[in-house]
Design a protein around this motif. Structure first.
Motif, PDB file in Angstrom:
ATOM      1  N   LEU A  89      19.182  16.299  14.712  1.00 17.20           N
ATOM      2  CA  LEU A  89      18.631  17.384  15.528  1.00 17.20           C
ATOM      3  C   LEU A  89      17.113  17.257  15.628  1.00 17.20           C
ATOM      4  O   LEU A  89      16.529  17.444  16.700  1.00 17.20           O
ATOM      5  CB  LEU A  89      19.004  18.741  14.920  1.00 17.20           C
ATOM      6  CG  LEU A  89      20.469  19.163  15.022  1.00 17.20           C
ATOM      7  CD1 LEU A  89      20.704  20.428  14.205  1.00 17.20           C
ATOM      8  CD2 LEU A  89      20.876  19.390  16.477  1.00 17.20           C
ATOM      9  N   LEU A  90      16.481  16.930  14.512  1.00 13.13           N
ATOM     10  CA  LEU A  90      15.025  16.763  14.509  1.00 13.13           C
ATOM     11  C   LEU A  90      14.616  15.623  15.435  1.00 13.13           C
ATOM     12  O   LEU A  90      13.641  15.728  16.185  1.00 13.13           O
ATOM     13  CB  LEU A  90      14.535  16.496  13.089  1.00 13.13           C
ATOM     14  CG  LEU A  90      13.023  16.298  12.927  1.00 13.13           C
ATOM     15  CD1 LEU A  90      12.267  17.540  13.364  1.00 13.13           C
ATOM     16  CD2 LEU A  90      12.680  15.942  11.484  1.00 13.13           C
ATOM     17  N   LYS A  91      15.379  14.536  15.411  1.00 17.76           N
ATOM     18  CA  LYS A  91      15.082  13.400  16.281  1.00 17.76           C
ATOM     19  C   LYS A  91      15.220  13.797  17.751  1.00 17.76           C
ATOM     20  O   LYS A  91      14.390  13.437  18.589  1.00 17.76           O
ATOM     21  CB  LYS A  91      16.028  12.242  15.961  1.00 17.76           C
ATOM     22  CG  LYS A  91      15.756  10.976  16.753  1.00 17.76           C
ATOM     23  CD  LYS A  91      16.810   9.910  16.461  1.00 17.76           C
ATOM     24  CE  LYS A  91      16.831   9.525  14.999  1.00 17.76           C
ATOM     25  NZ  LYS A  91      17.818   8.436  14.741  1.00 17.76           N
ATOM     26  N   GLY A  92      16.264  14.554  18.073  1.00 16.29           N
ATOM     27  CA  GLY A  92      16.498  14.933  19.460  1.00 16.29           C
ATOM     28  C   GLY A  92      15.540  15.990  19.975  1.00 16.29           C
ATOM     29  O   GLY A  92      15.146  15.971  21.147  1.00 16.29           O
ATOM     30  N   LEU A  93      15.154  16.928  19.106  1.00 11.83           N
ATOM     31  CA  LEU A  93      14.262  18.006  19.536  1.00 11.83           C
ATOM     32  C   LEU A  93      12.804  17.575  19.554  1.00 11.83           C
ATOM     33  O   LEU A  93      11.983  18.180  20.245  1.00 11.83           O
ATOM     34  CB  LEU A  93      14.430  19.222  18.612  1.00 11.83           C
ATOM     35  CG  LEU A  93      15.740  19.994  18.779  1.00 11.83           C
ATOM     36  CD1 LEU A  93      15.903  21.019  17.667  1.00 11.83           C
ATOM     37  CD2 LEU A  93      15.789  20.674  20.138  1.00 11.83           C
ATOM     38  N   ASN A  94      12.465  16.574  18.775  1.00 15.06           N
ATOM     39  CA  ASN A  94      11.110  16.026  18.726  1.00 15.06           C
ATOM     40  C   ASN A  94      10.179  16.923  17.909  1.00 15.06           C
ATOM     41  O   ASN A  94       9.990  18.099  18.203  1.00 15.06           O
ATOM     42  CB  ASN A  94      10.551  15.836  20.137  1.00 15.06           C
ATOM     43  CG  ASN A  94       9.208  15.131  20.142  1.00 15.06           C
ATOM     44  OD1 ASN A  94       8.197  15.707  19.793  1.00 15.06           O
ATOM     45  ND2 ASN A  94       9.214  13.874  20.548  1.00 15.06           N
ATOM     46  N   ARG A  95       9.615  16.329  16.881  1.00 14.19           N
ATOM     47  CA  ARG A  95       8.736  17.065  15.967  1.00 14.19           C
ATOM     48  C   ARG A  95       7.553  17.709  16.698  1.00 14.19           C
ATOM     49  O   ARG A  95       7.181  18.855  16.429  1.00 14.19           O
ATOM     50  CB  ARG A  95       8.223  16.131  14.875  1.00 14.19           C
ATOM     51  CG  ARG A  95       7.332  16.806  13.846  1.00 14.19           C
ATOM     52  CD  ARG A  95       6.786  15.819  12.845  1.00 14.19           C
ATOM     53  NE  ARG A  95       7.825  15.313  11.969  1.00 14.19           N
ATOM     54  CZ  ARG A  95       8.449  14.147  12.138  1.00 14.19           C
ATOM     55  NH1 ARG A  95       8.152  13.376  13.179  1.00 14.19           N
ATOM     56  NH2 ARG A  95       9.367  13.742  11.302  1.00 14.19           N
ATOM     57  N   ASP A  96       6.948  16.989  17.639  1.00 14.21           N
ATOM     58  CA  ASP A  96       5.798  17.534  18.362  1.00 14.21           C
ATOM     59  C   ASP A  96       6.182  18.784  19.151  1.00 14.21           C
ATOM     60  O   ASP A  96       5.415  19.750  19.222  1.00 14.21           O
ATOM     61  CB  ASP A  96       5.212  16.485  19.312  1.00 14.21           C
ATOM     62  CG  ASP A  96       4.559  15.325  18.567  1.00 14.21           C
ATOM     63  OD1 ASP A  96       4.199  15.520  17.387  1.00 14.21           O
ATOM     64  OD2 ASP A  96       4.426  14.241  19.156  1.00 14.21           O
ATOM     65  N   TYR A  97       7.373  18.753  19.754  1.00 10.69           N
ATOM     66  CA  TYR A  97       7.847  19.908  20.522  1.00 10.69           C
ATOM     67  C   TYR A  97       8.022  21.115  19.610  1.00 10.69           C
ATOM     68  O   TYR A  97       7.622  22.238  19.947  1.00 10.69           O
ATOM     69  CB  TYR A  97       9.163  19.551  21.209  1.00 10.69           C
ATOM     70  CG  TYR A  97       9.828  20.690  21.949  1.00 10.69           C
ATOM     71  CD1 TYR A  97       9.269  21.212  23.109  1.00 10.69           C
ATOM     72  CD2 TYR A  97      11.024  21.233  21.486  1.00 10.69           C
ATOM     73  CE1 TYR A  97       9.886  22.257  23.791  1.00 10.69           C
ATOM     74  CE2 TYR A  97      11.648  22.271  22.158  1.00 10.69           C
ATOM     75  CZ  TYR A  97      11.074  22.781  23.313  1.00 10.69           C
ATOM     76  OH  TYR A  97      11.678  23.813  23.978  1.00 10.69           O
ATOM     77  N   LEU A  98       8.605  20.885  18.428  1.00  8.94           N
ATOM     78  CA  LEU A  98       8.814  21.986  17.486  1.00  8.94           C
ATOM     79  C   LEU A  98       7.483  22.543  16.993  1.00  8.94           C
ATOM     80  O   LEU A  98       7.284  23.763  16.937  1.00  8.94           O
ATOM     81  CB  LEU A  98       9.661  21.506  16.304  1.00  8.94           C
ATOM     82  CG  LEU A  98      11.094  21.066  16.631  1.00  8.94           C
ATOM     83  CD1 LEU A  98      11.794  20.569  15.369  1.00  8.94           C
ATOM     84  CD2 LEU A  98      11.888  22.194  17.262  1.00  8.94           C
ATOM     85  N   GLU A  99       6.566  21.649  16.637  1.00  9.14           N
ATOM     86  CA  GLU A  99       5.266  22.095  16.133  1.00  9.14           C
ATOM     87  C   GLU A  99       4.495  22.876  17.192  1.00  9.14           C
ATOM     88  O   GLU A  99       3.829  23.869  16.886  1.00  9.14           O
ATOM     89  CB  GLU A  99       4.452  20.890  15.666  1.00  9.14           C
ATOM     90  CG  GLU A  99       4.984  20.249  14.388  1.00  9.14           C
ATOM     91  CD  GLU A  99       4.162  19.049  13.952  1.00  9.14           C
ATOM     92  OE1 GLU A  99       3.268  18.634  14.729  1.00  9.14           O
ATOM     93  OE2 GLU A  99       4.405  18.520  12.851  1.00  9.14           O
ATOM     94  N   SER A 100       4.592  22.441  18.448  1.00 16.31           N
ATOM     95  CA  SER A 100       3.865  23.129  19.524  1.00 16.31           C
ATOM     96  C   SER A 100       4.386  24.541  19.749  1.00 16.31           C
ATOM     97  O   SER A 100       3.686  25.383  20.310  1.00 16.31           O
ATOM     98  CB  SER A 100       3.963  22.324  20.823  1.00 16.31           C
ATOM     99  OG  SER A 100       5.289  22.333  21.335  1.00 16.31           O
ATOM    100  N   HIS A 101       5.626  24.799  19.299  1.00 18.18           N
ATOM    101  CA  HIS A 101       6.202  26.137  19.433  1.00 18.18           C
ATOM    102  C   HIS A 101       6.150  26.908  18.112  1.00 18.18           C
ATOM    103  O   HIS A 101       6.771  27.969  17.987  1.00 18.18           O
ATOM    104  CB  HIS A 101       7.647  26.047  19.926  1.00 18.18           C
ATOM    105  CG  HIS A 101       7.757  25.778  21.397  1.00 18.18           C
ATOM    106  ND1 HIS A 101       7.444  24.565  21.957  1.00 18.18           N
ATOM    107  CD2 HIS A 101       8.132  26.593  22.432  1.00 18.18           C
ATOM    108  CE1 HIS A 101       7.637  24.625  23.264  1.00 18.18           C
ATOM    109  NE2 HIS A 101       8.037  25.838  23.578  1.00 18.18           N
ATOM    110  N   GLY A 102       5.460  26.363  17.135  1.00 17.86           N
ATOM    111  CA  GLY A 102       5.298  27.077  15.874  1.00 17.86           C
ATOM    112  C   GLY A 102       6.523  27.080  14.986  1.00 17.86           C
ATOM    113  O   GLY A 102       6.621  27.893  14.056  1.00 17.86           O
TER     114      GLY A 102
END
Length: 228
Positions: free
Chosen positions: A160-173
């Motif tokens: 899930l982390l690979k598919g969602l992308n760490r940068d995308y998650l971090e940018s949304h807090g």
């Protein structure tokens, strides 16, 4: 003024987050019989005290798309714990092989080499002497030690982390994620951790780092007749 003690999160547990698979759990002195489950997956993503300008922690649609893809990639396989410390696993990826056959003139005393494609196999030798041979294409090789819900939850988290992308998650807090894998109604395991940094990403999903080295204690009950 924003209350810093508040926190937003989203939780998803859709009927489409499912996969069917067979497996058996094995550890020193024990092996389950080969069986299967209709697995289900759920996840919670923990955000910050604010939501984005779009009104979301994360767009549900994006998370659902990734989760369905992860489940599809695990569907209808035998789950192979390639890091097992009690299973001897031999993987033959297949290739060209040759069979003997008759010549066109039916002179069967002369061998004709007929080229065919060998699909490969996965052979598993168990501690109790049992031996399984599966078609390679029917096996999903996983970087886990045991095919338990606990370790499957670690694997699903990593995908899930690979598919969602760490940068995308971090940018949304989004600071943490929780993944639950269920093998039947009312029977599940959950893995929760902070979103790993790039530096610790490999270590974050090393399942051996989560498994105690202490001896396995004796069970106070029998599980021989346990079916589900």
């Amino acid at each position: 003024m924003t209350d810093l003690t508040t926190q937003f999160s989203i939780h998803l547990a859709k009927d489409t987050f499912k996969f069917n698979a067979s497996h058996f759990v094995a550890y020193p002195g024990f092996r389950e019989r080969l069986h299967g489950h209709n697995y289900r997956v759920a996840m919670t993503l923990i955000g910050s005290h604010e939501i984005g300008r779009d009104g979301y922690v994360l767009d549900f649609g994006c998370v659902k798309s990734v989760a369905k893809k992860v489940c599809k990639e695990m569907n209808e396989y035998f789950l192979v714990p390639t890091l097992s410390d009690v299973l001897k696993i031999t993987i033959d990826e297949g290739g060209d092989s040759y069979l003997c056959g008759q010549c066109e003139d039916n002179s069967d005393h002369i061998d004709k080499k007929l080229k065919s494609t060998h699909p490969g196999t996965v052979t598993i030798q168990c501690e109790d002497g049992s031996r399984f041979i599966f078609p390679r294409q029917d096996c999903l090789l996983l970087p886990i030690m045991h095919s338990t819900c606990e370790e499957l939850a670690i694997y699903v988290y990593s995908q899930l982390l690979k598919g969602l992308n760490r940068d995308y998650l971090e940018s949304h807090g989004v600071s943490a994620m929780e993944v639950t894998v269920s093998e039947s109604t009312g029977q599940d395991a959950t893995f929760r951790r902070q979103i790993p940094s790039r530096e610790e990403n490999g270590e974050a999903f090393d399942v051996s780092s989560y498994i105690t080295k202490s001896p396995i204690p004796a069970m106070p009950c029998s599980i021989e007749s346990e079916a589900a």
